[in-house]
Design an enzyme around this catalytic site. Sequence first.
Site, PDB file in Angstrom:
ATOM      1  N   ASP A   1       1.077  -1.281  -0.105  1.00 46.93           N
ATOM      2  CA  ASP A   1       0.050  -0.016  -0.106  1.00 46.93           C
ATOM      3  C   ASP A   1       0.979   1.308   0.078  1.00 46.93           C
ATOM      4  O   ASP A   1       1.280   1.846  -0.982  1.00 46.93           O
ATOM      5  CB  ASP A   1      -0.861   0.069   1.174  1.00 46.93           C
ATOM      6  CG  ASP A   1      -1.965   0.945   1.227  1.00 46.93           C
ATOM      7  OD1 ASP A   1      -2.311   1.594   0.235  1.00 46.93           O
ATOM      8  OD2 ASP A   1      -2.546   1.420   2.473  1.00 46.93           O
TER       9      ASP A   1
ATOM     10  N   LYS B   1      -0.734  -1.092  -4.763  1.00 48.33           N
ATOM     11  CA  LYS B   1      -1.752   0.102  -5.179  1.00 48.33           C
ATOM     12  C   LYS B   1      -0.723   1.160  -5.346  1.00 48.33           C
ATOM     13  O   LYS B   1      -0.245   1.961  -4.492  1.00 48.33           O
ATOM     14  CB  LYS B   1      -2.350   0.630  -3.760  1.00 48.33           C
ATOM     15  CG  LYS B   1      -3.448  -0.466  -3.546  1.00 48.33           C
ATOM     16  CD  LYS B   1      -4.175   0.278  -2.067  1.00 48.33           C
ATOM     17  CE  LYS B   1      -5.243  -0.745  -1.594  1.00 48.33           C
ATOM     18  NZ  LYS B   1      -5.747  -0.068  -0.265  1.00 48.33           N
TER      19      LYS B   1
HETATM   20  P1  IMP Z   1       1.897  -0.726   3.664  1.00 45.71           P
HETATM   21  O1  IMP Z   1       3.146  -0.816   4.830  1.00 45.71           O
HETATM   22  O2  IMP Z   1       1.304   0.591   3.859  1.00 45.71           O
HETATM   23  O3  IMP Z   1       2.443  -0.998   2.587  1.00 45.71           O
HETATM   24  O4  IMP Z   1       0.758  -1.473   4.209  1.00 45.71           O
HETATM   25  C1  IMP Z   1       0.673  -2.895   3.929  1.00 45.71           C
HETATM   26  C2  IMP Z   1      -0.304  -3.473   4.981  1.00 45.71           C
HETATM   27  O5  IMP Z   1      -1.394  -2.768   5.158  1.00 45.71           O
HETATM   28  C3  IMP Z   1      -0.834  -4.766   4.132  1.00 45.71           C
HETATM   29  O6  IMP Z   1       0.111  -5.800   4.538  1.00 45.71           O
HETATM   30  C4  IMP Z   1      -2.213  -4.920   4.811  1.00 45.71           C
HETATM   31  O7  IMP Z   1      -2.113  -5.734   5.857  1.00 45.71           O
HETATM   32  C5  IMP Z   1      -2.621  -3.381   4.838  1.00 45.71           C
HETATM   33  N1  IMP Z   1      -3.424  -3.101   3.738  1.00 45.71           N
HETATM   34  C6  IMP Z   1      -3.055  -1.933   3.060  1.00 45.71           C
HETATM   35  N2  IMP Z   1      -4.037  -1.678   2.183  1.00 45.71           N
HETATM   36  C7  IMP Z   1      -5.188  -2.756   2.504  1.00 45.71           C
HETATM   37  C8  IMP Z   1      -6.391  -2.948   1.972  1.00 45.71           C
HETATM   38  O8  IMP Z   1      -6.931  -2.404   0.939  1.00 45.71           O
HETATM   39  N3  IMP Z   1      -7.185  -3.740   2.524  1.00 45.71           N
HETATM   40  C9  IMP Z   1      -6.731  -4.667   3.754  1.00 45.71           C
HETATM   41  N4  IMP Z   1      -5.705  -4.394   4.081  1.00 45.71           N
HETATM   42  C10 IMP Z   1      -4.871  -3.509   3.540  1.00 45.71           C
END
Ligand code: IMP
Length: 194
Positions: A123, A151
């Site tokens: 994300d 994303k």
């Molecule tokens: P990042 O560290 O911002 O890349 O987030 C990663 C973590 O956020 C993922 O492993 C998910 O657990 C959670 N996450 C991010 N986007 C979503 C979503 O659309 N649905 C559910 N969990 C999400």
Amino acid sequence: MRHSPQHYSKPAKKLNAVAEIQIHDKVFVSFISKEKINARLAELAAQINADYAGKNPIVIGILNGSFIFAADIFRLLTIEAEISFIKLASYKGTSSTGNVVTAIGLEETLKGRHVIIVEDIIDTGKTLHSFLPELHNRQAASVKIATFLSKPEALKYEVKADYCAFEIENKFVVGYGLDYDGLGRNIPELYVLK
Ligand code: IMP
Ligand code: MG
């Protein structure tokens, strides 16, 4: 249709056929079918099998979200491979808390190993960005990232997936291991916030 606890006890097929589900206060609509997921996973696995032939990689799944994707992709590997899991968390509800916490550490020695990190979704990229230096400290021979989803519009930290099943819009999704406040992980296909 309400996604009440009773629905979880019904066979997976029933959930598959539902166009709309409710989890907590939010409604989600059907997004990526199990058939599409399976087809894409076969392509990714073929790539990994070719790239890692003779290398005996260690797959490291990031809990909790990756457990379904990790299990599915791991069973499609025909090469010699090991698997382990660690737990990190940076998410609460539908927006990132920005905190990365290691809850369960890694016991395996990674020195000289070819590591494939398996994530449910990239994300903001914060989770992996915080974790990757740790792998380099442990002197892994190589580190690649396999993610079920990414994303690109939400990315804030430099993280590049080597294998990505689906790039999606910056919308909140559930199912196939991904949750909304703890629920929805057992839904076999992907749903997106309505
Ligand atoms: P990042 O560290 O911002 O890349 O987030 C990663 C973590 O956020 C993922 O492993 C998910 O657990 C959670 N996450 C991010 N986007 C979503 C979503 O659309 N649905 C559910 N969990 C999400
Ligand atoms: Mg999560």
